[in-house]
Write a protein that holds these residues in place. Structure first.
Motif, PDB file in Angstrom:
ATOM      1  N   ASN A 184      -4.960   7.644  -1.006  1.00 27.70           N
ATOM      2  CA  ASN A 184      -5.475   8.096   0.288  1.00 27.70           C
ATOM      3  C   ASN A 184      -4.398   7.856   1.347  1.00 27.70           C
ATOM      4  O   ASN A 184      -3.460   7.081   1.140  1.00 27.70           O
ATOM      5  CB  ASN A 184      -6.787   7.398   0.632  1.00 27.70           C
ATOM      6  CG  ASN A 184      -6.629   5.904   0.824  1.00 27.70           C
ATOM      7  OD1 ASN A 184      -6.014   5.458   1.789  1.00 27.70           O
ATOM      8  ND2 ASN A 184      -7.172   5.121  -0.096  1.00 27.70           N
ATOM      9  N   HIS A 235      -3.546   4.247   2.573  1.00 25.05           N
ATOM     10  CA  HIS A 235      -2.854   3.514   1.510  1.00 25.05           C
ATOM     11  C   HIS A 235      -1.438   4.053   1.329  1.00 25.05           C
ATOM     12  O   HIS A 235      -0.490   3.284   1.100  1.00 25.05           O
ATOM     13  CB  HIS A 235      -3.649   3.645   0.205  1.00 25.05           C
ATOM     14  CG  HIS A 235      -3.114   2.827  -0.911  1.00 25.05           C
ATOM     15  ND1 HIS A 235      -3.241   3.177  -2.233  1.00 25.05           N
ATOM     16  CD2 HIS A 235      -2.412   1.659  -0.907  1.00 25.05           C
ATOM     17  CE1 HIS A 235      -2.663   2.269  -2.987  1.00 25.05           C
ATOM     18  NE2 HIS A 235      -2.152   1.334  -2.216  1.00 25.05           N
ATOM     19  N   MET A 270     -10.091  10.751  -0.083  1.00 24.34           N
ATOM     20  CA  MET A 270     -11.220  10.176   0.635  1.00 24.34           C
ATOM     21  C   MET A 270     -11.622  11.027   1.846  1.00 24.34           C
ATOM     22  O   MET A 270     -12.285  10.534   2.758  1.00 24.34           O
ATOM     23  CB  MET A 270     -10.861   8.759   1.108  1.00 24.34           C
ATOM     24  CG  MET A 270     -10.392   7.833  -0.005  1.00 24.34           C
ATOM     25  SD  MET A 270     -11.666   7.511  -1.218  1.00 24.34           S
ATOM     26  CE  MET A 270     -12.728   6.436  -0.276  1.00 24.34           C
ATOM     27  N   ARG A 313     -19.236   2.441  -3.662  1.00 29.11           N
ATOM     28  CA  ARG A 313     -18.181   2.792  -2.697  1.00 29.11           C
ATOM     29  C   ARG A 313     -16.872   2.085  -3.029  1.00 29.11           C
ATOM     30  O   ARG A 313     -15.788   2.641  -2.824  1.00 29.11           O
ATOM     31  CB  ARG A 313     -18.627   2.417  -1.277  1.00 29.11           C
ATOM     32  CG  ARG A 313     -19.774   3.267  -0.740  1.00 29.11           C
ATOM     33  CD  ARG A 313     -19.996   3.000   0.737  1.00 29.11           C
ATOM     34  NE  ARG A 313     -21.226   3.607   1.189  1.00 29.11           N
ATOM     35  CZ  ARG A 313     -22.380   2.946   1.300  1.00 29.11           C
ATOM     36  NH1 ARG A 313     -22.438   1.674   0.993  1.00 29.11           N
ATOM     37  NH2 ARG A 313     -23.473   3.555   1.712  1.00 29.11           N
ATOM     38  N   THR A 339     -12.964   3.618  -3.579  1.00 30.46           N
ATOM     39  CA  THR A 339     -11.742   3.108  -2.958  1.00 30.46           C
ATOM     40  C   THR A 339     -10.724   2.692  -4.008  1.00 30.46           C
ATOM     41  O   THR A 339      -9.528   2.988  -3.899  1.00 30.46           O
ATOM     42  CB  THR A 339     -12.072   1.909  -2.052  1.00 30.46           C
ATOM     43  OG1 THR A 339     -13.097   2.280  -1.132  1.00 30.46           O
ATOM     44  CG2 THR A 339     -10.852   1.460  -1.277  1.00 30.46           C
ATOM     45  N   ARG A 371      -6.738   3.735  -4.859  1.00 23.37           N
ATOM     46  CA  ARG A 371      -5.717   2.728  -4.571  1.00 23.37           C
ATOM     47  C   ARG A 371      -5.183   2.061  -5.834  1.00 23.37           C
ATOM     48  O   ARG A 371      -3.976   2.009  -6.066  1.00 23.37           O
ATOM     49  CB  ARG A 371      -6.293   1.638  -3.640  1.00 23.37           C
ATOM     50  CG  ARG A 371      -6.372   2.065  -2.196  1.00 23.37           C
ATOM     51  CD  ARG A 371      -6.971   0.967  -1.336  1.00 23.37           C
ATOM     52  NE  ARG A 371      -6.777   1.277   0.083  1.00 23.37           N
ATOM     53  CZ  ARG A 371      -5.796   0.797   0.829  1.00 23.37           C
ATOM     54  NH1 ARG A 371      -4.916  -0.009   0.291  1.00 23.37           N
ATOM     55  NH2 ARG A 371      -5.684   1.120   2.102  1.00 23.37           N
TER      56      ARG A 371
END
Length: 487
Positions: free
Chosen positions: A92, A95, A126, A289, A293, A297
């Motif tokens: 994302n 990141h 995202m 969630r 993420t 990442r």
């Protein structure tokens, strides 16, 4: 003589030009013109002077067409795009900006990185639904304005790439009050799919345990629970998915040790941890969630480190989770902890055990994992029971084996298929004296009767739930039948 050329003005500049032009041509009132433009008479005089000298060009802003001093260099922009397409794809944008600063020495804000990539029609993994909708609309407009088949095909592929939600609810009040647990099957590293087992605290968002395994297994959840017990203590409750291994037992399961809910549930019962389950994934949105993420990442970080095995991935998780919690979790300074005192290593090792029912054979041994074991007492002397004597094999977390008959625990020693040395021909073979063996105390509730009682209770719950589901399904069918008969 003023050289005439085409000059484009914006709305504000056009208004100034027309006002000053009319003022000069009609010799109008300067105060009224200043009131209309919202400036002073002195500024009106300055604009008249510039108009007479330069004409319409005088109203063009001086920075028009000039590159700003703080603008990002084109080489850096191209590097940002190239690095994302070749090395940091699937990260994302926030990141990605961190990775650029960490590994490439390019220091840009997330908003700057976003604007560079969005101009190239690259969306973040995202991205919000509105952003995707806006991008799709832009691509469809471009598709309508181009006639090139290659460009149309390229745009259509981007539209396909663009083509869930979890309800909000308040966090728990205390740290350790509820731990959400789940596993996610994904290509985390290499070209194979593995299961990442995660436990996250609902009140703070701290990941309290993480472990990779080939499948969603009891071993994975035991390793997560081991991390929680050693680092934090005993939590109050686990919140899990009813559709996972916590309440699922295959009909073809040949043994009790494969019934994960019985094993994990029995361990939690000994520690006093409640287990709450739900068949709705959205109910445990916190852990769902986190997986979103981590998929954007952790996969990038694992790829950059060149990790290809589960052992390497689990080792890397230790440092990654610390950094992740520092960045995303809430501070626990003002949040009260309800974790109970951390158990000692021995209790953890013996609690996170796999229990299996076995019977003594006619050779006074038991068979476990396709191997034969003999029973030893605390002095290391063999113990003999009649054929058919039932008991429980206890496989501790550190893989040590014990056998419980009634309320007595024995150590297990593997019986080899062949002796390694001969007493008759290998004269240098020393005579082995029985060595003392560690036998766990029976303060731990490993009694055969208590474990069987727990298993029967779980079986009764499952049967009761299945009967209620059958009854509900039968009522639905009856209602449909009546509605067809009486239209």
């Amino acid at each position: 003589m003023i050289k005439m050329r085409r000059v484009d003005l914006n709305m504000t500049e056009q208004e100034k030009y027309e006002t000053i032009k009319k003022l000069v041509e009609t010799n109008g009132n300067k105060k009224r013109a200043a009131l209309n433009l919202g400036c002073t008479v002195r500024n009106i005089n300055r604009l008249i002077k510039r108009y007479k000298k330069e004409g319409k060009v005088a109203f063009v802003h001086g920075n028009r067409g000039r590159k700003p001093k703080h603008a990002i260099d084109e080489k850096i922009k191209n590097s940002v795009i190239d690095f994302y397409n070749t090395k940091y794809y699937d990260a994302n944008f926030e990141h990605y900006s961190e990775l650029l600063n960490k590994y490439e020495g390019i220091k840009l804000s997330p908003s700057a990185v976003r604007s560079i990539l969005m101009k190239e029609q690259i969306l973040s993994p995202m991205a919000h639904r509105l952003t995707k909708k806006r991008m799709k609309k832009q691509l469809e407009e471009q598709k309508g304005n181009t006639t090139s088949k290659k460009e149309i095909e390229k745009i259509e592929n981007k539209i396909l790439e663009i083509e869930d939600a979890h309800p909000r609810r308040p966090r728990c009040a205390y740290f350790g009050e509820m731990i959400q647990m789940d596993a996610s099957l994904y290509e985390w590293f290499g070209c194979i799919k593995t299961q990442l087992h995660i436990a996250i605290d609902d009140a703070t968002g701290i990941i309290v345990g993480a472990y990779f395994d080939h499948q969603e297994t009891l071993n994975g959840y035991y390793n997560v629970l081991n991390q929680i017990l050693r680092n934090y203590g005993i939590p109050y409750m686990f919140f899990t998915d009813k559709r996972t291994v916590f309440e699922y037992k295959q009909k073809v399961s040949p043994s009790v040790e494969e019934d994960t809910f019985t094993q994990f549930g029995y361990a939690c019962k000994q520690l006093g941890i409640q287990i709450k389950t739900s068949s709705v994934p959205e109910a445990k949105g916190r852990v769902e969630r986190v997986f979103e993420t981590l998929q954007s990442r952790l996969t990038v970080e694992l790829r950059l480190k060149g990790i290809t095995t589960i052992a390497e991935a689990n080792k890397f998780l230790n440092s990654f989770i610390k950094e992740f919690n520092e960045k995303f979790a809430l501070p626990i300074n003002n949040i009260k902890s309800v974790f109970e005192t951390q158990p000692d290593d021995e209790k953890i090792n013996l609690t996170l055990a796999v229990l299996s029912s076995r019977k003594v054979d006619n050779g006074h041994c038991i068979k476990y994992e396709n191997k034969y074991f003999k029973l030893l007492d605390s002095n290391g002397c063999p113990v003999y029971y009649h054929k058919g004597t039932s008991g429980i094999v206890i496989k501790a977390f550190n893989k040590e084996l014990y056998y419980c008959v009634g309320e007595i625990v024995y150590a297990l020693e593997e019986v080899p298929s062949h002796e390694r040395k001969s007493k008759n021909f290998d004269f240098d073979t020393p005579v082995k004296k029985p060595r003392k063996r560690y036998i766990p105390p029976m303060s731990h509730p490993w009694k055969q009767a208590s474990f069987e009682k727990f298993m029967n209770k779980q079986a009764h719950r499952k049967e009761k739930r299945e009967n209620s589901l059958r009854a509900a399904f039968k009522n639905i069918l009856n209602k449909k039948t009546l509605s067809y008969q009486n239209p």
